[in-house]
Design a protein around this motif. Structure first.
Motif, PDB file in Angstrom:
ATOM      1  N   TYR A   4      38.660  41.433  46.654  1.00  0.00           N
ATOM      2  CA  TYR A   4      38.063  41.488  45.322  1.00  0.00           C
ATOM      3  C   TYR A   4      38.350  40.205  44.545  1.00  0.00           C
ATOM      4  CZ  TYR A   4      36.220  43.959  41.224  1.00  0.00           C
ATOM      5  OH  TYR A   4      35.450  44.357  40.156  1.00  0.00           O
ATOM      6  N   GLU A  28      35.613  37.690  43.019  1.00  0.00           N
ATOM      7  CA  GLU A  28      35.647  37.373  41.587  1.00  0.00           C
ATOM      8  C   GLU A  28      35.668  35.867  41.356  1.00  0.00           C
ATOM      9  OE1 GLU A  28      37.765  39.624  37.845  1.00  0.00           O
ATOM     10  OE2 GLU A  28      38.992  39.128  39.589  1.00  0.00           O
ATOM     11  N   MET A  43      30.253  42.892  39.531  1.00  0.00           N
ATOM     12  CA  MET A  43      31.606  43.132  40.044  1.00  0.00           C
ATOM     13  C   MET A  43      31.931  44.626  40.062  1.00  0.00           C
ATOM     14  SD  MET A  43      32.786  40.246  40.994  1.00  0.00           S
ATOM     15  CE  MET A  43      34.415  40.899  41.364  1.00  0.00           C
TER      16      MET A  43
END
Length: 379
Positions: free
Chosen positions: A30, A34, A69
């Motif tokens: 993640y 990001e 996201m």
């Protein structure tokens, strides 16, 4: 863009060893996503639109990135569910509202819309399913066995629409009927039929993923989908029911929408002319405005299992509760009739449970139900 997102999993391999909950390497994946989201969006969006929206520092681009996201699960809770799926749908909705798909969007032929569903959303689901398998992501807010699906809902809407008979702009969504040559709803309980259609239909693709991750009879681990497979009026009725259920079980549930951010593209604007939602089996478990919580009860929603066990008609003389009436086990006949064999076949249900149990002498260890006697109890 989705291929680049999927390739990042190779940079964050899961930690080895058995785990009850999600693999913490998902947080590393993640973080990588990001850090690269700006470049991904810049590469896939027209430069003119990127600059018009304010680039990386623009308010609208901040909202677009937030929905994007949010579409890949929670790095904090190591889970994925229908709320994350909704976030990715909102990401596509943002691009739509900003005109990212050109002059073709909104035309009567629906070519752009079909391209978004089959060319973007279905590949997105494939990426998400790999994420779930790679990092063992938990279902987010799952109803367990009484939910439609542990992780997704939208593929059942889109997939049933694929199999609904053709309609025109002047005709409302059909309440019945199927496309010529479409598989029958009951085919979802047949693994061979699911494997045959999962590459061409989103409904069967979602069922196939369930079969990949769950074992045992279909009616046992997916009773709601099993009951839906018994609908005789075709995929049109299933599609309309799925839309109603999505509104009730996703859009109308606070545990889902509490994580949905509102901004300039999707704002919170109460509609004074909106009709009061009709009470349905799906909304029955919602807290009632006319029934205040008991003394000492805190705010929020009740646990999903708090009311689901109040099955209607379970006890004679007791009014039906707000549970799920169509979740009756397949072996339970109507009105107490003999057990029936569920679609797709099922193992022998065995003899009915005894109506009474032998008891021992009061005050002794043998004075208990024989079937629950502790292993150390002596006769």
């Amino acid at each position: 863009m989705l291929r680049a997102v999927e390739a990042m999993m190779d940079e964050a391999p899961p930690e080895k060893g058995p785990r009850r909950f999600g693999n913490v390497s998902f947080r590393r994946w993640y973080e990588i996503l990001e850090g690269r989201v700006d470049g991904l969006l810049r590469d896939c969006l027209p430069e003119a639109l990127w600059q018009a929206w304010g680039g990386e520092e623009g308010v609208m681009m901040g909202e677009v990135k937030g929905y994007f996201m949010g579409g890949f699960g929670s790095a904090q809770r190591l889970d994925y569910g229908t709320g994350h799926e909704l976030s990715f749908l909102a990401f596509l909705g943002c691009l739509w509202k900003l005109g990212a798909f050109g002059d073709g969007q909104g035309k009567e032929d629906g070519e752009v819309e079909r391209s978004l569903v089959l060319g973007v959303f279905e590949p997105y689901l494939r990426v998400v399913r790999r994420l779930i398998l790679t990092y063992n992501l938990e279902p987010a807010g799952s109803h367990g066995v009484w939910g439609l699906d542990d992780h997704s809902f939208l593929p059942y809407i889109f997939g049933s629409a694929q199999l609904t008979r053709p309609i025109t702009e002047a005709e409302p969504t059909p309440l019945e009927g199927s496309a010529p040559g479409a598989p029958r709803p009951s085919d979802v309980v047949k693994p061979a039929s699911v494997d045959l259609h999962r590459e061409s239909n989103m409904y069967f693709s979602a069922i196939g993923f369930i079969n990949d991750v769950k074992k045992g009879p279909f009616w046992e681990h997916s009773p709601i989908l099993f009951d839906i497979s018994g609908i005789k009026d075709g995929w049109g009725k299933i599609n309309k029911g799925m839309i109603k259920m999505f509104n009730a079980e996703v859009l109308s549930k606070f545990p889902v929408v509490q994580h949905f951010p509102f901004g300039s593209l999707f704002s919170w604007d109460p509609d004074p002319d909106a009709a009061v939602p009709a009470q349905s089996v799906h909304l029955a478990s919602q807290p009632s405005a006319g029934n205040p919580p008991a003394a000492g009860a805190g705010p929020g929603t009740a646990a999903p299992w708090a009311q689901a066990t109040k099955m209607p008609g379970a006890v004679a003389g007791v009014p039906p509760g707000p549970g799920i009436p169509y979740s009756r086990a397949p072996w339970t006949g109507v009105g107490g009739s003999a057990p029936t064999m569920p679609r797709g076949g099922a193992p022998d249900t065995g003899p009915p449970p005894p109506t009474s149990f032998l008891r021992g002498k009061p005050g002794t260890a043998s004075n208990q139900f024989a079937v629950t006697k502790a292993p150390w109890a002596k006769d």
